[in-house]
Design a protein around this motif. Structure first.
Motif, PDB file in Angstrom:
ATOM      1  N   ASN A  57      25.674  49.918  40.832  1.00  0.00           N
ATOM      2  CA  ASN A  57      27.686  49.920  40.304  1.00  0.00           C
ATOM      3  C   ASN A  57      27.292  51.836  40.228  1.00  0.00           C
ATOM      4  N   HIS A  58      26.248  52.445  40.117  1.00  0.00           N
ATOM      5  CA  HIS A  58      26.474  54.068  40.697  1.00  0.00           C
ATOM      6  C   HIS A  58      26.303  54.981  41.634  1.00  0.00           C
ATOM      7  N   ARG A  59      25.306  53.790  42.646  1.00  0.00           N
ATOM      8  CA  ARG A  59      24.910  54.805  43.900  1.00  0.00           C
ATOM      9  C   ARG A  59      25.083  53.727  45.163  1.00  0.00           C
ATOM     10  N   HIS A  60      25.423  52.356  45.115  1.00  0.00           N
ATOM     11  CA  HIS A  60      25.826  52.176  45.912  1.00  0.00           C
ATOM     12  C   HIS A  60      26.816  51.943  46.937  1.00  0.00           C
ATOM     13  N   ARG A  61      26.761  52.458  47.627  1.00  0.00           N
ATOM     14  CA  ARG A  61      28.585  52.690  47.846  1.00  0.00           C
ATOM     15  C   ARG A  61      28.894  51.681  49.327  1.00  0.00           C
ATOM     16  N   HIS A  62      29.964  51.333  49.216  1.00  0.00           N
ATOM     17  CA  HIS A  62      30.376  50.268  49.531  1.00  0.00           C
ATOM     18  C   HIS A  62      31.444  50.718  51.393  1.00  0.00           C
ATOM     19  N   SER A  63      31.544  50.290  52.391  1.00  0.00           N
ATOM     20  CA  SER A  63      32.614  50.624  53.229  1.00  0.00           C
ATOM     21  C   SER A  63      33.580  49.872  52.866  1.00  0.00           C
ATOM     22  N   SER A  64      33.951  48.496  52.328  1.00  0.00           N
ATOM     23  CA  SER A  64      34.715  48.528  51.217  1.00  0.00           C
ATOM     24  C   SER A  64      35.720  48.790  50.899  1.00  0.00           C
ATOM     25  N   LEU A  65      35.322  49.857  50.019  1.00  0.00           N
ATOM     26  CA  LEU A  65      36.106  50.621  48.614  1.00  0.00           C
ATOM     27  C   LEU A  65      35.969  52.319  48.997  1.00  0.00           C
ATOM     28  N   GLY A  66      35.991  51.890  50.456  1.00  0.00           N
ATOM     29  CA  GLY A  66      35.713  53.414  51.654  1.00  0.00           C
ATOM     30  C   GLY A  66      34.909  54.407  51.161  1.00  0.00           C
ATOM     31  N   TYR A  67      33.832  53.638  50.804  1.00  0.00           N
ATOM     32  CA  TYR A  67      32.079  54.703  50.956  1.00  0.00           C
ATOM     33  C   TYR A  67      32.636  54.688  49.251  1.00  0.00           C
ATOM     34  N   LEU A  68      32.868  54.364  48.334  1.00  0.00           N
ATOM     35  CA  LEU A  68      32.802  55.092  46.779  1.00  0.00           C
ATOM     36  C   LEU A  68      32.162  54.255  45.809  1.00  0.00           C
ATOM     37  N   THR A  69      31.088  54.733  45.363  1.00  0.00           N
ATOM     38  CA  THR A  69      30.526  52.973  44.172  1.00  0.00           C
ATOM     39  C   THR A  69      31.196  52.412  43.721  1.00  0.00           C
ATOM     40  N   PRO A  70      30.874  51.414  42.898  1.00  0.00           N
ATOM     41  CA  PRO A  70      31.674  50.561  41.872  1.00  0.00           C
ATOM     42  C   PRO A  70      32.370  51.453  41.097  1.00  0.00           C
ATOM     43  N   ALA A  71      31.426  51.919  40.374  1.00  0.00           N
ATOM     44  CA  ALA A  71      32.169  52.789  39.083  1.00  0.00           C
ATOM     45  C   ALA A  71      32.799  53.940  39.599  1.00  0.00           C
ATOM     46  N   GLU A  72      32.974  53.822  40.464  1.00  0.00           N
ATOM     47  CA  GLU A  72      34.021  55.427  41.079  1.00  0.00           C
ATOM     48  C   GLU A  72      34.685  54.824  41.629  1.00  0.00           C
ATOM     49  N   TYR A  73      34.650  54.118  41.652  1.00  0.00           N
ATOM     50  CA  TYR A  73      36.652  53.314  42.887  1.00  0.00           C
ATOM     51  C   TYR A  73      36.910  52.545  41.128  1.00  0.00           C
ATOM     52  N   ALA A  74      35.976  52.363  40.058  1.00  0.00           N
ATOM     53  CA  ALA A  74      36.909  51.371  39.195  1.00  0.00           C
ATOM     54  C   ALA A  74      37.868  52.438  37.993  1.00  0.00           C
ATOM     55  N   ALA A  75      37.015  53.525  38.052  1.00  0.00           N
ATOM     56  CA  ALA A  75      36.952  54.574  36.956  1.00  0.00           C
ATOM     57  C   ALA A  75      38.412  54.843  37.482  1.00  0.00           C
ATOM     58  N   PRO A  76      39.843  55.305  38.560  1.00  0.00           N
ATOM     59  CA  PRO A  76      40.659  55.735  38.424  1.00  0.00           C
ATOM     60  C   PRO A  76      41.695  54.741  39.225  1.00  0.00           C
ATOM     61  N   CYS A  77      41.103  53.533  38.850  1.00  0.00           N
ATOM     62  CA  CYS A  77      41.951  52.437  39.866  1.00  0.00           C
ATOM     63  C   CYS A  77      42.759  51.505  39.209  1.00  0.00           C
ATOM     64  N   THR A  78      44.225  51.799  39.769  1.00  0.00           N
ATOM     65  CA  THR A  78      45.646  51.716  39.319  1.00  0.00           C
ATOM     66  C   THR A  78      46.082  50.105  39.232  1.00  0.00           C
ATOM     67  N   HIS A  79      44.714  49.239  40.256  1.00  0.00           N
ATOM     68  CA  HIS A  79      45.882  47.980  40.500  1.00  0.00           C
ATOM     69  C   HIS A  79      46.456  47.092  40.085  1.00  0.00           C
ATOM     70  N   THR A  80      47.338  46.392  39.717  1.00  0.00           N
ATOM     71  CA  THR A  80      47.681  45.281  38.882  1.00  0.00           C
ATOM     72  C   THR A  80      48.078  43.478  40.009  1.00  0.00           C
ATOM     73  N   HIS A  81      47.468  42.859  38.885  1.00  0.00           N
ATOM     74  CA  HIS A  81      47.726  41.629  39.983  1.00  0.00           C
ATOM     75  C   HIS A  81      48.958  40.946  39.707  1.00  0.00           C
ATOM     76  N   GLN A  82      49.250  40.610  40.993  1.00  0.00           N
ATOM     77  CA  GLN A  82      50.157  40.285  41.343  1.00  0.00           C
ATOM     78  C   GLN A  82      50.210  38.699  42.483  1.00  0.00           C
ATOM     79  N   PRO A  83      50.775  37.794  41.419  1.00  0.00           N
ATOM     80  CA  PRO A  83      50.476  36.145  40.877  1.00  0.00           C
ATOM     81  C   PRO A  83      51.704  35.428  42.068  1.00  0.00           C
ATOM     82  N   VAL A  84      49.966  34.495  42.586  1.00  0.00           N
ATOM     83  CA  VAL A  84      51.108  33.587  44.461  1.00  0.00           C
ATOM     84  C   VAL A  84      51.945  32.616  43.114  1.00  0.00           C
ATOM     85  N   ASP A  85      53.125  32.912  43.597  1.00  0.00           N
ATOM     86  CA  ASP A  85      54.353  32.089  43.017  1.00  0.00           C
ATOM     87  C   ASP A  85      54.492  31.900  41.383  1.00  0.00           C
TER      88      ASP A  85
END
Length: 382
Positions: free
Chosen positions: A349-377
């Motif tokens: 959570n705090h030290r593993h960097r994901h390329s799919s997250l722009g090389y942020l850790t999950p904790a670093e990505y989740a803290a400022p994340c403001t995405h909202t869910h868009q339901p399909v149909d």
């Protein structure tokens, strides 16, 4: 001491003509050889090779003999070169370092000359003779190589991209990813990991896209054992969007009721339930206890039987947990397994960097994340 005198073809013909004159004068072969300053055997061989020839013919014969000797030596070198190529033909030899090692191998095992070995592998002799800068004190990347070796020793299953992310974000070292890749290869830090062939499949149930936090949480089990052979069962849960590891259960056995209790604690810890829980068709997941717990609270999305790729995020997490933690440790007790696995998930959570997250850790990505869910149909999985 005077060196051995070598006679030209013209000299040999002249001496043979003089020998004929001396023979006509009644001299013996020993006397003739002594006067010509050659041995009787040499004089005999000259008569066999040159007797009856004029100067031009003798010269031409000697040149032909010399050319024939050169051709024989060239043929021998060519055959030796073919043997050297067969000896070092395990795949293509591309880099100068690989070619240098191939030359060393041919010189050591086949006892060929460095000249021939360099020609066989296609390496210039000057390149072979020059010491690579990486092996000298003047190497400008010596410190970076040391850091990469230390990182690979600590994380033996990580690749150069995660090493680059560690340098860039954790060590604050501005370095090009291509340079890290080159140094990673030169240091021999690559690790081949077997990836089974991916099969295509379509889930028999609708899928919800994890386009925001707390939309889809995926769950799965893994098994290991302590050194006494007793089973260790591990339950993991991640948020598919942020890649956060949310739950850690390490027990000998995890019945459905215990799983329900831990899921409830996870909901409370992370601010409420997600929209969907994604899981396979294991007995704990299809139990009535879990069904009743999730009713009117959270949707359940079961993947089709035999299609683990439809739950790819948790499968990827489990694969990393298996290779980087479980396979590298022997548990002497259940408590030891709990502590080490919990530390691994915290590190994830705090030290593993994901390329799919722009090389942020999950904790670093989740803290400022403001995405909202868009339901399909406008529909969600129930």
């Amino acid at each position: 001491m005077a060196g051995r005198k070598r006679n030209s073809a013209e000299d040999i013909v002249r001496k043979l003509r003089r020998a004929d004159e001396l023979t006509a004068a009644g001299k013996t072969q020993e006397e003739i050889a002594g006067e010509l300053e050659v041995s009787a055997a040499t004089l005999y061989n000259w008569r066999r090779q040159y007797d009856g020839m004029d100067t031009d013919a003798a010269k031409e014969l000697k040149e032909l003999r010399e050319q024939n000797g050169k051709l024989k030596r060239l043929l021998a070198d060519a055959e030796l070169e073919k043997d050297a190529l067969r000896e070092g033909s395990e795949g293509k030899i591309l880099s100068p370092a690989d070619k240098r090692r191939a030359v060393d191998m041919l010189v050591t095992t086949m006892r060929v000359s460095k000249r021939l070995a360099c020609r066989a592998v296609g390496l210039a002799r000057s390149t072979y003779a020059r010491t690579p800068i990486a092996q000298t004190p003047a190497d400008p990347d010596a410190a970076l190589r040391t850091i990469l070796r230390d990182y690979a020793r600590t994380h033996p299953l990580h690749g150069f991209r995660r090493a680059w992310a560690h340098l860039r974000h954790d060590q604050a070292i501005a370095v090009n990813k291509k340079k890290v890749h080159r140094l990673w290869k030169e240091e021999g830090l690559q690790v081949r990991i077997y990836h089974p062939r991916k099969r295509g499949g379509v889930s028999s149930c609708p899928q919800t896209e994890a386009d925001a936090p707390n939309v889809v949480w995926a769950m799965d089990f893994q098994f290991d054992s302590t050194v006494d052979g007793k089973a260790v069962k591990i339950a993991s849960m991640i948020d598919e969007h942020t890649r956060l590891s949310l739950m850690n259960i390490v027990e000998r056995s995890i019945p459905a009721q215990r799983l329900v209790e831990e899921i409830g604690k996870t909901f409370a810890l992370w601010g409420g339930p997600p929209l969907v829980l994604r899981m396979d068709n294991g007995p704990e997941f299809i139990s009535s206890a879990l069904q009743q717990f999730c009713a009117n609270r959270v949707g359940i999305s079961y993947i089709a039987p035999g299609t683990p790729w439809n739950n790819g995020h948790i499968e990827s997490f489990n694969n990393r947990l298996r290779k980087e933690c479980l396979n590298r440790n022997h548990w002497t007790s259940l408590l030891e397994a709990r502590v080490v696995i919990e530390d691994f998930k915290d590190d994830h959570n705090h030290r593993h960097r994901h390329s799919s997250l722009g090389y942020l850790t999950p904790a670093e990505y989740a803290a400022p994340c403001t995405h909202t869910h868009q339901p399909v149909d406008g529909r969600e999985i129930d």
